[in-house]
Design a protein around this motif. Structure first.
Motif, PDB file in Angstrom:
ATOM      1  N   SER A 190      -3.786   0.355  10.396  1.00 30.69           N
ATOM      2  CA  SER A 190      -3.240   1.604  10.936  1.00 30.69           C
ATOM      3  C   SER A 190      -2.337   1.373  12.140  1.00 30.69           C
ATOM      4  O   SER A 190      -1.331   2.070  12.316  1.00 30.69           O
ATOM      5  N   SER A 191      -2.673   0.400  12.968  1.00 30.03           N
ATOM      6  CA  SER A 191      -1.882   0.134  14.176  1.00 30.03           C
ATOM      7  C   SER A 191      -0.490  -0.387  13.852  1.00 30.03           C
ATOM      8  O   SER A 191       0.412  -0.307  14.684  1.00 30.03           O
ATOM      9  N   TYR A 192      -0.311  -0.933  12.649  1.00 30.26           N
ATOM     10  CA  TYR A 192       0.952  -1.563  12.278  1.00 30.26           C
ATOM     11  C   TYR A 192       1.621  -0.874  11.092  1.00 30.26           C
ATOM     12  O   TYR A 192       2.680  -1.295  10.640  1.00 30.26           O
ATOM     13  N   TYR A 193       1.009   0.196  10.612  1.00 33.09           N
ATOM     14  CA  TYR A 193       1.488   0.844   9.396  1.00 33.09           C
ATOM     15  C   TYR A 193       2.941   1.286   9.525  1.00 33.09           C
ATOM     16  O   TYR A 193       3.759   1.066   8.624  1.00 33.09           O
ATOM     17  N   ASP A 194       3.290   1.914  10.641  1.00 33.76           N
ATOM     18  CA  ASP A 194       4.650   2.413  10.792  1.00 33.76           C
ATOM     19  C   ASP A 194       5.663   1.268  10.844  1.00 33.76           C
ATOM     20  O   ASP A 194       6.788   1.402  10.355  1.00 33.76           O
ATOM     21  N   ARG A 195       5.273   0.149  11.423  1.00 32.83           N
ATOM     22  CA  ARG A 195       6.171  -1.014  11.437  1.00 32.83           C
ATOM     23  C   ARG A 195       6.432  -1.525  10.026  1.00 32.83           C
ATOM     24  O   ARG A 195       7.545  -1.905   9.683  1.00 32.83           O
ATOM     25  N   PHE A 196       5.389  -1.538   9.217  1.00 38.70           N
ATOM     26  CA  PHE A 196       5.492  -2.121   7.887  1.00 38.70           C
ATOM     27  C   PHE A 196       6.066  -1.161   6.852  1.00 38.70           C
ATOM     28  O   PHE A 196       6.357  -1.550   5.725  1.00 38.70           O
ATOM     29  N   THR A 197       6.220   0.111   7.215  1.00 37.53           N
ATOM     30  CA  THR A 197       6.797   1.102   6.294  1.00 37.53           C
ATOM     31  C   THR A 197       8.061   1.722   6.887  1.00 37.53           C
ATOM     32  O   THR A 197       8.394   2.870   6.588  1.00 37.53           O
ATOM     33  N   ASP A 198       8.759   0.947   7.725  1.00 36.79           N
ATOM     34  CA  ASP A 198       9.958   1.491   8.359  1.00 36.79           C
ATOM     35  C   ASP A 198      11.108   1.680   7.379  1.00 36.79           C
ATOM     36  O   ASP A 198      12.151   2.237   7.730  1.00 36.79           O
TER      37      ASP A 198
END
Length: 249
Positions: free
Chosen positions: A8-16
């Motif tokens: 969850s902490s990195y989800y936005d980075r990995f779905t940019d």
């Protein structure tokens, strides 16, 4: 390990690479085509709230629901400055319980595939129907068998300055398992966390029959973010398809 406890902490980075504005544009085209002007939207399995935020910026009232408390914490942070700000609820899809009805329900980024038991999926759809306004619309997307077949055995990597994530997909029809290894840097040291995610392939005709059995009308199938709708057996070559259905008036 529960899905998204660490990711969850990195989800936005990995779905940019996900174009949430384009997704919202597509949904609004469906609203127009269906003669709808929804005011209150349910973003079911909202994750970090990116789509909720996009619709809030467009003037909609939004309720975001997700089973992961960790993802909802990110969603809260991501929407602090918005007015009106979405309301977020920590609920599983099959346990959806709202205070009233909504005009439209959206369920995105293969969240339906994450429900791996057909009986549980049926209950989730039943709950959506229960909390939709008469004539309201339910729109969701699913991964196709072609996509799962292509991913089988493949390894994927995402990295930036302080996080490295590698995962492999294994598809044994109808279930696809993703094993994630997440390495994060803390000073001169790296720590490792592991998560496993599981999705299930659902045939379009199976989903259409389930919706019909629950009383939904006018089931439509769309290529990924494209118009017009088409019979599901003509949507060949697609990695993702969208399905819409209306609640009886």
């Amino acid at each position: 390990m529960n899905s998204y406890q660490f990711l969850s902490s990195y989800y936005d980075r990995f779905t940019d690479d996900v174009g949430y504005a384009a997704w919202a544009d597509f949904f609004e085209r469906i609203f127009v085509a269906e003669g709808l002007q929804p005011h209150l939207l349910l973003d079911l399995a909202c994750g970090t709230g990116s789509l909720s935020a996009e619709f809030a910026r467009r003037g909609y009232e939004v309720i975001g629901v997700d089973a992961s408390a960790e993802m909802l914490m990110q969603a809260m942070d991501n929407t602090l400055s918005l007015q009106p700000r979405p309301i977020f609820l920590n609920q599983r899809m099959e346990r959806l319980d709202l205070y009233g009805t909504v005009d439209a329900c959206l369920c995105c980024l293969d969240s339906v595939n994450y429900i791996t038991e057909p009986a549980t999926l049926r209950e989730a759809f039943r709950r959506v129907e229960l909390f939709l306004e008469p004539g309201g619309i339910f729109i969701f997307d699913v991964n196709t068998q072609q996509k799962f077949d292509r991913m089988d055995g493949e390894c994927y990597v995402r990295e930036d300055a302080d996080v490295f994530c590698v995962w492999q997909a294994v598809f044994k029809n109808p279930v696809c398992r993703y094993d994630f290894d997440i390495f994060t840097r803390e000073g001169d040291c790296w720590s490792r966390q592991q998560e496993t995610h599981t999705e299930r392939y659902y045939a379009p005709d199976f989903l259409a029959q389930m919706l019909d059995d629950l009383g939904f009308l006018d089931v439509q199938f769309y290529p990924e973010l494209q118009f017009p709708s088409a019979p599901y057996d003509r949507l060949t070559g697609e990695d993702r398809i969208f399905i819409s259905a209306r609640k009886r008036k």
